[in-house]
Design an enzyme around this catalytic site. Sequence first.
Site, PDB file in Angstrom:
ATOM      1  CE  LYS A  37       5.100  -3.603 -41.990  1.00 53.84           C
ATOM      2  NZ  LYS A  37       6.266  -3.186 -42.790  1.00 53.84           N
ATOM      3  CD  GLU A 150      17.414 -11.863 -46.741  1.00 55.54           C
ATOM      4  OE1 GLU A 150      16.991 -13.032 -46.620  1.00 55.54           O
ATOM      5  OE2 GLU A 150      17.171 -11.144 -47.716  1.00 55.54           O
ATOM      6  CG  PHE A 151      21.771 -15.982 -48.621  1.00 57.55           C
ATOM      7  CD1 PHE A 151      22.165 -15.400 -49.821  1.00 57.55           C
ATOM      8  CD2 PHE A 151      22.656 -15.955 -47.553  1.00 57.55           C
ATOM      9  CE1 PHE A 151      23.419 -14.807 -49.950  1.00 57.55           C
ATOM     10  CE2 PHE A 151      23.908 -15.360 -47.663  1.00 57.55           C
ATOM     11  CZ  PHE A 151      24.296 -14.790 -48.864  1.00 57.55           C
ATOM     12  NE  ARG A 153      14.906 -21.693 -49.202  1.00 56.69           N
ATOM     13  CZ  ARG A 153      14.771 -23.005 -48.955  1.00 56.69           C
ATOM     14  NH1 ARG A 153      14.487 -23.839 -49.929  1.00 56.69           N
ATOM     15  NH2 ARG A 153      14.932 -23.488 -47.742  1.00 56.69           N
ATOM     16  CD  GLU A 154       8.244 -13.700 -49.875  1.00 56.62           C
ATOM     17  OE1 GLU A 154       7.071 -14.040 -50.060  1.00 56.62           O
ATOM     18  OE2 GLU A 154       8.675 -12.562 -50.106  1.00 56.62           O
ATOM     19  CE  LYS A 206      19.530 -11.861 -51.347  1.00 57.36           C
ATOM     20  NZ  LYS A 206      18.602 -11.405 -50.382  1.00 57.36           N
ATOM     21  CG  ASN A 210      18.702 -13.335 -54.978  1.00 59.68           C
ATOM     22  OD1 ASN A 210      18.671 -14.489 -54.544  1.00 59.68           O
ATOM     23  ND2 ASN A 210      18.127 -12.340 -54.354  1.00 59.68           N
ATOM     24  CB  CYS A 262      14.304 -11.364 -53.813  1.00 57.96           C
ATOM     25  SG  CYS A 262      14.045 -10.990 -52.078  1.00 57.96           S
TER      26      CYS A 262
HETATM   27  C1  UDX Z   1      14.769 -15.723 -53.399  1.00 58.26           C
HETATM   28  C2  UDX Z   1      16.056 -16.506 -53.110  1.00 58.26           C
HETATM   29  O1  UDX Z   1      15.851 -17.902 -53.339  1.00 58.26           O
HETATM   30  C3  UDX Z   1      16.498 -16.239 -51.682  1.00 58.26           C
HETATM   31  O2  UDX Z   1      17.715 -16.909 -51.415  1.00 58.26           O
HETATM   32  C4  UDX Z   1      16.664 -14.753 -51.485  1.00 58.26           C
HETATM   33  O3  UDX Z   1      17.028 -14.443 -50.173  1.00 58.26           O
HETATM   34  C5  UDX Z   1      15.376 -14.023 -51.837  1.00 58.26           C
HETATM   35  O4  UDX Z   1      14.969 -14.360 -53.160  1.00 58.26           O
HETATM   36  P1  UDX Z   1      12.186 -16.107 -52.863  1.00 58.26           P
HETATM   37  O5  UDX Z   1      11.943 -14.781 -53.528  1.00 58.26           O
HETATM   38  O6  UDX Z   1      11.485 -16.414 -51.592  1.00 58.26           O
HETATM   39  O7  UDX Z   1      13.750 -16.266 -52.581  1.00 58.26           O
HETATM   40  O8  UDX Z   1      11.767 -17.210 -53.924  1.00 58.26           O
HETATM   41  P2  UDX Z   1      12.414 -18.455 -54.673  1.00 58.26           P
HETATM   42  O9  UDX Z   1      12.048 -19.693 -53.976  1.00 58.26           O
HETATM   43  O10 UDX Z   1      13.830 -18.230 -54.970  1.00 58.26           O
HETATM   44  O11 UDX Z   1      11.568 -18.396 -56.025  1.00 58.26           O
HETATM   45  C6  UDX Z   1      11.643 -17.242 -56.877  1.00 58.26           C
HETATM   46  C7  UDX Z   1      10.740 -17.374 -58.069  1.00 58.26           C
HETATM   47  O12 UDX Z   1      11.272 -18.307 -58.995  1.00 58.26           O
HETATM   48  C8  UDX Z   1       9.303 -17.855 -57.788  1.00 58.26           C
HETATM   49  O13 UDX Z   1       8.414 -17.040 -58.551  1.00 58.26           O
HETATM   50  C9  UDX Z   1       9.299 -19.290 -58.267  1.00 58.26           C
HETATM   51  O14 UDX Z   1       8.013 -19.683 -58.693  1.00 58.26           O
HETATM   52  C10 UDX Z   1      10.271 -19.217 -59.425  1.00 58.26           C
HETATM   53  N1  UDX Z   1      10.932 -20.495 -59.741  1.00 58.26           N
HETATM   54  C11 UDX Z   1      11.740 -21.101 -58.815  1.00 58.26           C
HETATM   55  C12 UDX Z   1      10.746 -21.089 -60.995  1.00 58.26           C
HETATM   56  O15 UDX Z   1      10.020 -20.545 -61.849  1.00 58.26           O
HETATM   57  N2  UDX Z   1      11.379 -22.262 -61.275  1.00 58.26           N
HETATM   58  C13 UDX Z   1      12.207 -22.882 -60.387  1.00 58.26           C
HETATM   59  O16 UDX Z   1      12.753 -23.944 -60.740  1.00 58.26           O
HETATM   60  C14 UDX Z   1      12.380 -22.285 -59.117  1.00 58.26           C
END
Ligand code: UDX
Length: 436
Positions: A37, A150-151, A153-154, A206, A210, A262
């Site tokens: 990495k 941290e918050f 999102r991917e 955090k 979530n 997450c």
């Molecule tokens: C999440 C939090 O949003 C972020 O703030 C934190 O730091 C890390 O975890 P992330 O894991 O990148 O971020 O994904 P996110 O956009 O939150 O989506 C999570 C999951 O929920 C995905 O599988 C998505 O498909 C699903 N989802 C999201 C739904 O099924 N419906 C929705 O309306 C929104």
Amino acid sequence: MTLTLSVVGCGYLGATHAACMSSLGFTVIGVDTDPEKVALLQSGKLPFYEPGLDTLLEQEMKTGRLSFTTDFSAVKDADVHFVCVGTPQSKDGLAADLTYVKSAVAAIAPHLKDGSLVVGKSTVPVGTAQALRAELSKIAPQADLAWNPEFLREGFAVEDTLTPNRLVVGVANDRAEEILKEVYEPVIALGTPWIRADLPTSELVKVAANSFLATKISFINAMAEVCEAAGGDVTVLAKAIGYDPRIGSRFLQAGIGFGGGCLPKDIRAFMARAEELGAKQALEFLREIDAINLRARQRVIDVVRGELSQDLTKYKIAVLGATFKPDSDDVRDSPALDIAVQLHAAGAKVVIHDPQGIEPARKRFPNLDYAPVVNDAIKDADLILHLTEWKEYRQIDPAAISSIVKSKIIIDGRNMLDRTLWRNAGWKFHALGRTD
Ligand code: UDX
């Protein structure tokens, strides 16, 4: 004088943080135990897919401010050390595994200079920061420890780091807050809300955030179940309730539920920690949130069996999407991949397409079949499952692919495809939470 920063753990969070802090003008040294990495990052390449971060990393490496190493003693000149290692679910239960956080702090402790600040960014069970701070005061009394969840999102990692909707710092004294204000000065200048909290509250913010997001998704998926039973349409329901500003329309997209590195593990670790603290009952509802989420996967499989047969052995199913969400190559706890694996285990011939997730998925499940081109995945398929809402899947012309498949049946697991378009082209179209 500008601060020098170190970032310990250069995975998703750490690599993003390191590149973003460098772009703010700091000298940043990233440290990781994984030589592969580190070599990739040092050559300006990302070990994962994240839109925008690849160009930022390349740009920052050229400035000479940013570098990566496996040598922990390299942190010796840094004033602030961000701990960004993972806290996965432990192998033997729901709790978070803190091995990496503890070893990261232990590895940098001997190299901490006078007055330096260790800042945890990893998501940890409440109480961890206080315990680590007490430990650090014994082995490196010249340093202090704060927490800064941290918050990000991917898919939006750079944006969420450089223009977050809030900054939360857990500190035990004014000096730690002042140092963090100095680091984030350019971000604060944008008008970003700044929240000072004590250490346990900052950790809780955090997991509370979530848990709320997971609850919102499972709420709408529970409504989808009721809509299916009552003959309603969850997409119309979500739209209607979302206009109430107290509810809001975001995170009300019904479908196969949440996954990723997450939300699933964070709500489980939160439950485990609450139980340790004697507050088990307060988070009992999260067990139901988790159960609703996993049930959505089963409901898709039930629809597949209803359409094809209880015995799936003679059928080919094309799965569109393997990652847990679009614009990511992350397949950790992906509902899409889980459904594909379950169908494969039930004897179906499953072929998976994903714009970015094929290699990560293949690493985990080498026995499944993968196709780098959509038309190869759907060739002769008895049924198509749309499970991750990549934009390119919305651009598929149902009329154009009609002659490639064996049967024109599609299940939209994300409620994102244009139902009328597919039906007009003669397809049998199912979606979760919509009965007509
Ligand atoms: C999440 C939090 O949003 C972020 O703030 C934190 O730091 C890390 O975890 P992330 O894991 O990148 O971020 O994904 P996110 O956009 O939150 O989506 C999570 C999951 O929920 C995905 O599988 C998505 O498909 C699903 N989802 C999201 C739904 O099924 N419906 C929705 O309306 C929104």
